[in-house]
Design an enzyme around this catalytic site. Structure first.
Site, mmCIF file in Angstrom:
data_model
loop_
_atom_site.group_PDB
_atom_site.id
_atom_site.type_symbol
_atom_site.label_atom_id
_atom_site.label_comp_id
_atom_site.label_asym_id
_atom_site.label_seq_id
_atom_site.Cartn_x
_atom_site.Cartn_y
_atom_site.Cartn_z
ATOM 1 N N GLU A 188 -17.636 74.622 14.248
ATOM 2 C CA GLU A 188 -18.859 74.015 14.630
ATOM 3 C C GLU A 188 -20.054 74.468 13.631
ATOM 4 O O GLU A 188 -19.777 75.220 12.798
ATOM 5 C CB GLU A 188 -19.093 74.160 16.114
ATOM 6 C CG GLU A 188 -19.214 75.766 16.183
ATOM 7 C CD GLU A 188 -19.264 76.188 17.983
ATOM 8 O OE1 GLU A 188 -18.877 75.370 18.625
ATOM 9 O OE2 GLU A 188 -20.011 77.364 18.211
ATOM 10 N N HIS A 230 -23.789 77.723 22.183
ATOM 11 C CA HIS A 230 -23.061 78.980 21.693
ATOM 12 C C HIS A 230 -23.927 79.952 21.216
ATOM 13 O O HIS A 230 -24.797 79.358 20.491
ATOM 14 C CB HIS A 230 -21.885 78.924 20.843
ATOM 15 C CG HIS A 230 -20.602 78.319 21.470
ATOM 16 N ND1 HIS A 230 -19.616 77.585 20.906
ATOM 17 C CD2 HIS A 230 -19.973 78.371 23.004
ATOM 18 C CE1 HIS A 230 -18.731 77.210 21.700
ATOM 19 N NE2 HIS A 230 -18.876 77.659 22.907
#
Length: 682
Positions: free
Chosen positions: A245, A288
């Site tokens: 990501e 995150h």
């Protein structure tokens, strides 16, 4: 050794790191020597730190029943038994008496750094840290420790852990019902995306060998290349899945390793990948802790390009991994070996390897002109005040003088703080010309680096003293106030450096988990932030309103899955209005609160609920949807896709509700329906 042509494909700041990482010469007494500790299985003796706690107890019962060889645990100040296993007061004593190969740390974020350090000092071979919200500077200190030893390997933090489906060894909180012994190795930043990948390979009849949760933290103890080195020599792994990501450069390092691997291997193992965050909000932290882009770091499209150039098959949704890997294994001639003996087939064969990507490059990430938030970003005038307190000349840009960028941030490749310098000021050139100068967290900035930094900034000899003063001031502020990014623009005026722009982000976790830096936290101005995002934050929901004309409200559990949902909707022709992560421990009430927040956006014409259950249960999500309909008098259509833990129960609740809900278990069908309903209402 990496070949020159491979290194040329990497940004300059990665070339110098990639070359020695893959040297064939013998290395001793380094952290890299601990990579083999990731080979867990039936032989692995596991202890838990925080063993007698509620979460550790529940996890241990489940893991023991599954087959994990848990031999005891540690709770400070306690001796005795728990779950008919020994409890000891220290990790060192547990090492002496129980001789574990690994420890799972199940304590709160504010206790986790001390627990990790205790395990390193006791030389436990493998340490798995699952906690999120561990302060960045605590992790910087831990990585400084790890670099000085060659006994202990860290997985995490902010990771689901590591699990051997073949060896029935789980150290983490992965949903066991998704796993099946097989032959695909998986390494992932995102927990929910990895669970989807696991379920897809299980439905495809392939199963899994070893799954490593790299985790979504800013600083990962184990990265993609570490995992790839294990998978390369693991006879039980025949295919590899990599899930990345936005944030950091680990995917580019993996691409360089893969390219070299494919050239030196006569029959390389096939590799498939997914990268989340193509349509991430520029400069925002996407759920995150590590899902944001620092100056000089690549965006998601750049990562995808490097992986494709290395021969990796890139898919746009994790449910497609099963079919993709079956094709790749068949083409590689590995289809007849090591296949799992059980597992149902995919319900449909519609999951193809079609890869639709935006034609144009995404906006340049993180620049001085953009707003990035890790929940504690201060106003520029307050940032100037902090600089002036350190004797640094700082005021608004007068329009005179060439601007250059100087920052202090985290270097995720070296796992240390660094100076980032760029002689350019416009966003595109700034990031292209940014160069990192890492320094040891414990030793501090090395003044011998100043000449090289000055040369890169295209400053003359006469400016070095002023440059050193600015660097020292920024480093002092970075270290003492636990910043994660201090980014400045400066001009050279009469031989002195003057800061004319400043963007400062401080680690909110340091205050939330340990109550450190209360003076910095007091500088937060909530009136500068979006009211809906603030409302969501109170309930533990990460909500980011996306710019543009998005008309599909998204409600997802898990940051990686939420990013991928936005990306996959775009690939299918839809436009998400928001990013929303309910969190791994969502409740029915949290789901209702999520609906409340989404409904405040007048652009939203349909709500798309995309859930893959890990810690979050499918039936609980379904009840949350029903609760929202009942209490909020829902008037917008809702499409619900539930897979994973308790998926059948959740789907049944939705189907029997009698409410105008559209329920699916296939993502593409659900996405198509959401897009149809959104466009119909326009």
């Amino acid at each position: 050794m990496i070949r020159p042509q491979v290194l040329r494909g990497l940004p300059p700041n990665l070339r110098r790191r990639a070359h020695p990482s893959f040297s064939t010469s013998v290395r001793h007494n380094s952290y890299e020597d601990t990579i083999s500790n990731l080979r867990i299985g039936k032989h692995t003796r596991v202890i838990f730190q925080g063993f007698t706690g509620r979460q550790a107890t529940a996890n241990a019962k489940e893991s023991i029943h599954w087959g994990t060889n848990i031999v005891g645990g540690v709770t400070p100040g306690k001796n005795g038994e728990h779950l008919r296993l020994p409890v000891l007061p220290t990790v060192r004593q547990a090492m002496e008496e129980l001789k574990p190969d690994a420890t799972g740390i199940y304590v709160a974020a504010h206790q986790a750094p001390g627990a990790i350090e205790e395990a390193i000092e006791a030389e436990v071979p493998l340490v798995v840290a699952v906690a999120e919200h561990i302060p960045i500077h605590d992790m910087l200190r831990i990585h400084s420790m790890l670099r000085t030893q060659s006994k202990t390997r860290l997985v995490g933090a902010n990771a689901p852990g590591i699990i051997s489906a073949i060896g029935k060894c789980r150290i983490g909180f992965q949903p066991l019902q998704c796993f099946m012994p097989g032959r695909v190795g998986i390494v992932a930043k995102s927990g929910t995306l990895s669970y989807e990948a696991v379920a897809s390979t299980t439905r495809a009849g392939l199963g899994q060998s070893l799954c490593i949760g790299m985790g979504g933290d800013v600083l990962a103890g184990t990265n993609f290349v570490d995992a790839l080195k294990i998978f390369e020599h693991d006879n039980e792994t025949e295919g590899i899945i990599l899930i990345g990501e936005i944030g950091g450069e680990a995917e580019l390092e993996a691409a360089a390793w893969i390219e070299d691997y494919k050239k030196r291997s006569s029959n390389p193992k096939p590799i498939a990948a997914l990268i989340g965050g193509i349509h991430a909000a520029p400069g925002r932290v996407m759920g995150h802790a590590g899902a944001f882009t620092l100056p000089g770091e690549p965006d998601a499209l750049t990562k995808i390009k490097h992986l494709k150039d290395a021969g990796v098959t890139v898919v746009n949704h994790p449910a497609k991994f099963g079919d993709a890997m079956k094709v790749l294994l068949g083409n590689s001639g590995r289809a007849s070996t090591g296949a799992a003996t059980s597992g149902s087939s995919q319900r449909r064969t519609m999951h193809t390897m079609r890869r639709v990507r935006p034609a144009s490059k995404a906006p340049a990430p993180s620049s001085i002109a953009r707003v990035q938030k890790r929940n504690l970003y201060i106003r520029e005038n307050l940032a100037f005040d902090l600089l002036r307190e350190r004797g640094i000349n700082a005021s608004e840009y007068s329009g005179k003088g060439r601007k250059r960028m100087l920052a202090v941030a985290v270097d995720r490749a070296s796992l240390s703080p660094c100076i980032i310098a760029s002689p350019a000021s416009d966003p595109e050139s700034l990031h292209a010309e940014a160069k990192k100068f890492p320094f040891d967290y414990n030793k501090g900035f090395d003044t011998n680096q100043v000449p090289a930094i000055a040369e890169h900034l295209q400053l003359g000899q006469s400016s070095k003293e002023s440059l050193l003063k600015l660097i020292n001031g920024l480093v002092d502020l970075y270290m003492k106030k636990e910043a994660f990014l201090l980014e400045t623009m400066f001009v050279l005026r009469l031989g002195e450096l003057k800061v004319v722009r400043a963007r400062m982000g401080f680690d909110d976790a340091a205050f939330r988990s340990t109550k450190r830096q209360s003076d910095i936290h007091a500088l937060r101005r909530t009136e500068d932030e979006d009211a809906q995002e603030l409302e969501a934050e109170k309930d533990g929901i990460v909500y980011i309103k996306l710019a543009g004309d998005g008309n599909i409200g998204t409600l997802v559990n898990g940051a990686g899955l939420a990013m991928n949902t936005v990306d996959a909707l775009a690939d299918a022709g839809g436009k998400a209005a928001n990013f929303l992560d309910t969190g791994g421990k969502a409740t029915s009430e949290t789901v209702k609160k999520s609906f409340e927040v989404i409904l405040q956006d007048e652009r939203v014409k349909v709500i798309f609920v995309n859930i893959f259950g890990g810690l979050t249960l499918g039936d609980m999500i379904a009840n949350g949807v029903l609760l929202a309909f009942k209490e909020l008098e829902m008037r917008l259509p809702v499409v619900v896709r539930i897979r994973g833990t308790n998926e059948a129960e959740g789907q049944k609740i939705i189907a029997e509700s009698g409410l105008p809900l559209h329920a699916y278990d296939d993502f593409e069908e659900a996405a198509a329906k959401a897009i149809e309903l959104a466009n119909r209402s326009e």
